[in-house]
Enzyme design. Structure first.
Site, PDB file in Angstrom:
ATOM      1  N   LYS A  70       0.807  -1.238   0.000  1.00 10.80           N
ATOM      2  CA  LYS A  70       0.000   0.000   0.000  1.00 10.80           C
ATOM      3  C   LYS A  70       0.837   1.284   0.000  1.00 10.80           C
ATOM      4  O   LYS A  70       0.396   2.311  -0.494  1.00 10.80           O
ATOM      5  CB  LYS A  70      -0.952   0.010   1.194  1.00 10.80           C
ATOM      6  CG  LYS A  70      -2.088  -1.002   1.087  1.00 10.80           C
ATOM      7  CD  LYS A  70      -3.068  -0.836   2.239  1.00 10.80           C
ATOM      8  CE  LYS A  70      -4.154  -1.875   2.200  1.00 10.80           C
ATOM      9  NZ  LYS A  70      -5.164  -1.669   3.250  1.00 10.80           N
ATOM     10  N   ASN A  94      -4.549   1.913  -2.037  1.00 16.92           N
ATOM     11  CA  ASN A  94      -4.980   0.512  -2.179  1.00 16.92           C
ATOM     12  C   ASN A  94      -5.786   0.288  -3.451  1.00 16.92           C
ATOM     13  O   ASN A  94      -6.340  -0.789  -3.647  1.00 16.92           O
ATOM     14  CB  ASN A  94      -5.777   0.054  -0.946  1.00 16.92           C
ATOM     15  CG  ASN A  94      -7.147   0.685  -0.886  1.00 16.92           C
ATOM     16  OD1 ASN A  94      -7.407   1.681  -1.537  1.00 16.92           O
ATOM     17  ND2 ASN A  94      -8.025   0.094  -0.100  1.00 16.92           N
ATOM     18  N   ASP A 146     -10.092   2.454   1.560  1.00 18.45           N
ATOM     19  CA  ASP A 146     -10.352   1.923   2.920  1.00 18.45           C
ATOM     20  C   ASP A 146     -11.306   2.851   3.676  1.00 18.45           C
ATOM     21  O   ASP A 146     -12.365   2.444   4.137  1.00 18.45           O
ATOM     22  CB  ASP A 146      -9.047   1.802   3.727  1.00 18.45           C
ATOM     23  CG  ASP A 146      -8.312   0.493   3.459  1.00 18.45           C
ATOM     24  OD1 ASP A 146      -8.983  -0.518   3.184  1.00 18.45           O
ATOM     25  OD2 ASP A 146      -7.068   0.490   3.531  1.00 18.45           O
ATOM     26  N   GLY A 149      -7.775   2.169  17.854  1.00 18.89           N
ATOM     27  CA  GLY A 149      -6.743   1.717  16.927  1.00 18.89           C
ATOM     28  C   GLY A 149      -6.117   2.874  16.179  1.00 18.89           C
ATOM     29  O   GLY A 149      -6.736   3.953  16.051  1.00 18.89           O
ATOM     30  N   GLY A 153      -3.353   1.076   9.841  1.00 18.62           N
ATOM     31  CA  GLY A 153      -3.703   1.549   8.495  1.00 18.62           C
ATOM     32  C   GLY A 153      -5.186   1.851   8.340  1.00 18.62           C
ATOM     33  O   GLY A 153      -5.552   2.877   7.752  1.00 18.62           O
ATOM     34  N   ALA A 154      -6.052   0.989   8.859  1.00 20.08           N
ATOM     35  CA  ALA A 154      -7.501   1.191   8.710  1.00 20.08           C
ATOM     36  C   ALA A 154      -7.933   2.434   9.491  1.00 20.08           C
ATOM     37  O   ALA A 154      -8.682   3.273   8.976  1.00 20.08           O
ATOM     38  CB  ALA A 154      -8.263  -0.045   9.189  1.00 20.08           C
ATOM     39  N   ARG A 182      -2.999   1.435  22.114  1.00 18.92           N
ATOM     40  CA  ARG A 182      -2.011   0.973  23.108  1.00 18.92           C
ATOM     41  C   ARG A 182      -0.731   1.767  22.937  1.00 18.92           C
ATOM     42  O   ARG A 182      -0.200   2.329  23.882  1.00 18.92           O
ATOM     43  CB  ARG A 182      -1.674  -0.517  22.870  1.00 18.92           C
ATOM     44  CG  ARG A 182      -2.724  -1.488  23.234  1.00 18.92           C
ATOM     45  CD  ARG A 182      -2.239  -2.889  23.009  1.00 18.92           C
ATOM     46  NE  ARG A 182      -1.749  -3.127  21.634  1.00 18.92           N
ATOM     47  CZ  ARG A 182      -1.572  -4.312  21.108  1.00 18.92           C
ATOM     48  NH1 ARG A 182      -1.810  -5.392  21.839  1.00 18.92           N
ATOM     49  NH2 ARG A 182      -1.141  -4.463  19.876  1.00 18.92           N
ATOM     50  N   VAL A 205       0.605   4.862  22.175  1.00 23.51           N
ATOM     51  CA  VAL A 205      -0.006   6.195  22.081  1.00 23.51           C
ATOM     52  C   VAL A 205       0.713   7.083  21.058  1.00 23.51           C
ATOM     53  O   VAL A 205       0.103   7.994  20.496  1.00 23.51           O
ATOM     54  CB  VAL A 205      -0.105   6.851  23.481  1.00 23.51           C
ATOM     55  CG1 VAL A 205       1.248   7.311  23.970  1.00 23.51           C
ATOM     56  CG2 VAL A 205      -1.107   7.991  23.478  1.00 23.51           C
ATOM     57  N   ARG A 241       1.586   6.178  18.114  1.00 21.89           N
ATOM     58  CA  ARG A 241       0.895   5.934  16.834  1.00 21.89           C
ATOM     59  C   ARG A 241      -0.418   6.708  16.802  1.00 21.89           C
ATOM     60  O   ARG A 241      -0.805   7.265  15.770  1.00 21.89           O
ATOM     61  CB  ARG A 241       0.569   4.446  16.669  1.00 21.89           C
ATOM     62  CG  ARG A 241       1.726   3.616  16.172  1.00 21.89           C
ATOM     63  CD  ARG A 241       1.263   2.186  15.922  1.00 21.89           C
ATOM     64  NE  ARG A 241       1.042   1.914  14.516  1.00 21.89           N
ATOM     65  CZ  ARG A 241       0.534   0.768  14.053  1.00 21.89           C
ATOM     66  NH1 ARG A 241       0.176  -0.191  14.894  1.00 21.89           N
ATOM     67  NH2 ARG A 241       0.377   0.590  12.760  1.00 21.89           N
TER      68      ARG A 241
HETATM   69  N1  LIG Z   1     -13.789  -4.216   6.371  1.00 14.94           N
HETATM   70  C1  LIG Z   1     -12.830  -3.742   5.586  1.00 14.94           C
HETATM   71  O1  LIG Z   1     -13.035  -3.403   4.420  1.00 14.94           O
HETATM   72  C2  LIG Z   1     -11.442  -3.579   6.134  1.00 14.94           C
HETATM   73  C3  LIG Z   1     -10.482  -2.840   5.433  1.00 14.94           C
HETATM   74  C4  LIG Z   1      -9.216  -2.694   5.978  1.00 14.94           C
HETATM   75  C5  LIG Z   1      -8.919  -3.306   7.187  1.00 14.94           C
HETATM   76  N2  LIG Z   1      -9.877  -4.028   7.825  1.00 14.94           N
HETATM   77  C6  LIG Z   1      -9.599  -4.688   9.107  1.00 14.94           C
HETATM   78  O2  LIG Z   1      -9.081  -3.720   9.977  1.00 14.94           O
HETATM   79  C7  LIG Z   1      -8.248  -4.362  10.944  1.00 14.94           C
HETATM   80  C8  LIG Z   1      -7.029  -3.489  11.175  1.00 14.94           C
HETATM   81  O3  LIG Z   1      -6.282  -3.433   9.985  1.00 14.94           O
HETATM   82  P1  LIG Z   1      -5.002  -2.482   9.873  1.00 14.94           P
HETATM   83  O4  LIG Z   1      -4.532  -2.567   8.479  1.00 14.94           O
HETATM   84  O5  LIG Z   1      -5.297  -1.157  10.470  1.00 14.94           O
HETATM   85  O6  LIG Z   1      -3.972  -3.258  10.830  1.00 14.94           O
HETATM   86  P2  LIG Z   1      -2.670  -2.643  11.539  1.00 14.94           P
HETATM   87  O7  LIG Z   1      -2.123  -1.527  10.744  1.00 14.94           O
HETATM   88  O8  LIG Z   1      -1.812  -3.820  11.858  1.00 14.94           O
HETATM   89  O9  LIG Z   1      -3.229  -2.022  12.923  1.00 14.94           O
HETATM   90  C9  LIG Z   1      -3.779  -2.837  13.923  1.00 14.94           C
HETATM   91  C10 LIG Z   1      -4.327  -1.966  15.040  1.00 14.94           C
HETATM   92  O10 LIG Z   1      -4.979  -2.811  15.998  1.00 14.94           O
HETATM   93  C11 LIG Z   1      -4.412  -2.563  17.292  1.00 14.94           C
HETATM   94  N3  LIG Z   1      -4.455  -3.808  18.059  1.00 14.94           N
HETATM   95  C12 LIG Z   1      -4.209  -5.072  17.611  1.00 14.94           C
HETATM   96  N4  LIG Z   1      -4.368  -5.955  18.621  1.00 14.94           N
HETATM   97  C13 LIG Z   1      -4.716  -5.234  19.726  1.00 14.94           C
HETATM   98  C14 LIG Z   1      -5.024  -5.577  21.071  1.00 14.94           C
HETATM   99  N5  LIG Z   1      -5.009  -6.842  21.495  1.00 14.94           N
HETATM  100  N6  LIG Z   1      -5.347  -4.581  21.925  1.00 14.94           N
HETATM  101  C15 LIG Z   1      -5.393  -3.281  21.520  1.00 14.94           C
HETATM  102  N7  LIG Z   1      -5.095  -2.898  20.247  1.00 14.94           N
HETATM  103  C16 LIG Z   1      -4.777  -3.865  19.364  1.00 14.94           C
HETATM  104  C17 LIG Z   1      -3.004  -2.082  17.033  1.00 14.94           C
HETATM  105  O11 LIG Z   1      -2.529  -1.387  18.168  1.00 14.94           O
HETATM  106  P3  LIG Z   1      -0.948  -1.069  18.414  1.00 14.94           P
HETATM  107  O12 LIG Z   1      -0.575   0.034  17.469  1.00 14.94           O
HETATM  108  O13 LIG Z   1      -0.896  -0.634  19.832  1.00 14.94           O
HETATM  109  O14 LIG Z   1      -0.228  -2.365  18.127  1.00 14.94           O
HETATM  110  C18 LIG Z   1      -3.258  -1.177  15.809  1.00 14.94           C
HETATM  111  O15 LIG Z   1      -3.784   0.054  16.210  1.00 14.94           O
HETATM  112  C19 LIG Z   1      -7.922  -5.745  10.376  1.00 14.94           C
HETATM  113  O16 LIG Z   1      -8.572  -6.719  11.168  1.00 14.94           O
HETATM  114  C20 LIG Z   1      -8.518  -5.747   8.985  1.00 14.94           C
HETATM  115  O17 LIG Z   1      -9.102  -6.987   8.668  1.00 14.94           O
HETATM  116  C21 LIG Z   1     -11.128  -4.164   7.331  1.00 14.94           C
END
Ligand SMILES: NC(=O)c1ccc[n+]([C@@H]2O[C@H](COP(=O)([O-])OP(=O)(O)OC[C@H]3O[C@@H](n4cnc5c(N)ncnc54)[C@H](OP(=O)(O)O)[C@@H]3O)[C@@H](O)[C@H]2O)c1
Length: 285
Positions: free
Chosen positions: A72, A93, A108, A131, A134-135, A156, A158, A160
């Site tokens: 991305k 994306n 997104d 959170g 990326g999302a 978590r 902060v 970020r």
């Molecule tokens: N529906 C859709 O079209 C769509 C599109 C895009 C993404 N998504 C979904 O969005 C979700 C996030 O994607 P992303 O790309 O943003 O992932 P990412 O960049 O890896 O970010 C993950 C986020 O979740 C937090 N996190 C993960 N486990 C945690 C926990 N146990 N407790 C507290 N915070 C936690 C992380 O916090 P830290 O920074 O503190 O680690 C971070 O803020 C994914 O599950 C994905 O499937 C859905």
């Protein structure tokens, strides 16, 4: 024989791993429903082969492609133009290829926003985003651009969260602050919308982000980005407490609709896409 055409319109996706990405099934079902001779090819492209994949798409006259992990950010260097929100978010994306020119967008946040607008207008609203990945980043920027009044980014890590809040403050008229996620978050009295934009709940219907559930009041909109299972523990609890809920399936569907509209200028049937995903995720009707 003369007016028959055996050449399909080509679109697709570059990511790795790609085998569990259902977008191909969703988009091709909608292509068939629209009577379009178009294909969506789900390609496993390793990071070191992205340049060749992009050049290949141009050479084969694809009209566009999606980029997912890990491409991305890396794809931006191959583009001729990047749309405003994608430039602010710093990630692309969805790439459209027009006359050999590559234009990057980010669907997104736009997909989420299209879903959200089905239940409420974010303009003037106070929003809590869980959170800062990326999302969350994409959603926060689109909410800011759509006129949200105030965002609280809870994470978590902060630093970020502060990074996302600063991005919103610097690029949109929306106020934004970061909050460290150290225990169950209480949704403030004045908040209108709560969004889980973490990966908590993906593939686990029992996982619950640490939120003070007593603060989920009737009237609050609670949204989740998790597409599978769509009815997450957070959404089930929020619904039982009288909140309006919004699942991550709609975000995925709307991303497909927006992407194809950018590529072909045609709006595909969201209902066909939704039903295809529900079948794949075995969501009870
Ligand atoms: N529906 C859709 O079209 C769509 C599109 C895009 C993404 N998504 C979904 O969005 C979700 C996030 O994607 P992303 O790309 O943003 O992932 P990412 O960049 O890896 O970010 C993950 C986020 O979740 C937090 N996190 C993960 N486990 C945690 C926990 N146990 N407790 C507290 N915070 C936690 C992380 O916090 P830290 O920074 O503190 O680690 C971070 O803020 C994914 O599950 C994905 O499937 C859905």
């Amino acid at each position: 024989m003369g007016d028959r055409n055996f050449r399909s319109i080509l679109t697709g996706s570059f990511s790795t791993p790609c085998a569990d990405n259902p977008t191909v099934a969703m988009v091709e079902a909608a292509y068939r429903h629209a009577g379009l001779d178009a294909r969506y090819i789900n390609c496993d492209v390793k990071a070191e082969h992205l340049a060749q994949a992009v050049a290949g798409a141009v050479a084969m006259e694809w009209v566009g492609f999606n980029c997912s992990l890990p491409h991305k950010v890396a794809v931006i260097e191959y583009l001729d133009e990047v749309a405003d929100s994608a430039r602010i978010i710093g990630a692309v994306n969805c790439v459209s290829i027009r006359d050999g020119r590559l234009v990057g967008d980010n669907t997104d946040g736009k997909g989420f926003l299209a879903s959200l607008k089905g239940v409420t207008d974010p303009s003037g609203r106070k929003v809590v985003v869980l959170g800062a990945g990326g999302a969350a980043r994409a959603i926060a920027v689109e909410l800011g651009l759509a006129g949200a009044a105030h965002l609280t980014i809870v994470n978590r890590d902060v630093a970020r969260a502060e990074n996302v809040a600063a991005l919103v403050r610097d690029n949109t008229p929306c106020a934004a602050e970061a909050m460290a996620w150290t225990g169950p978050v209480a949704v403030p009295e004045g908040a209108d919308i709560l969004i889980n934009a973490t990966s908590i709940g993906l593939g686990d219907g029992n996982a619950l982000p640490p939120v003070n559930l007593d603060t989920l009041r009737s009237g609050l909109v609670v949204a989740d980005v998790i597409p599978n299972p769509p009815m997450t523990h957070l959404l089930r609890t929020a619904k039982a407490r009288g909140c309006t809920v919004l699942d991550g399936l709609g975000m995925l569907v709307n991303q497909g609709v927006i992407g194809v509209e950018l590529w072909l200028g045609k709006k595909l049937d969201a209902g066909v896409m939704q039903r295809t995903l529900q079948e794949i995720f075995e969501v009870p009707a």
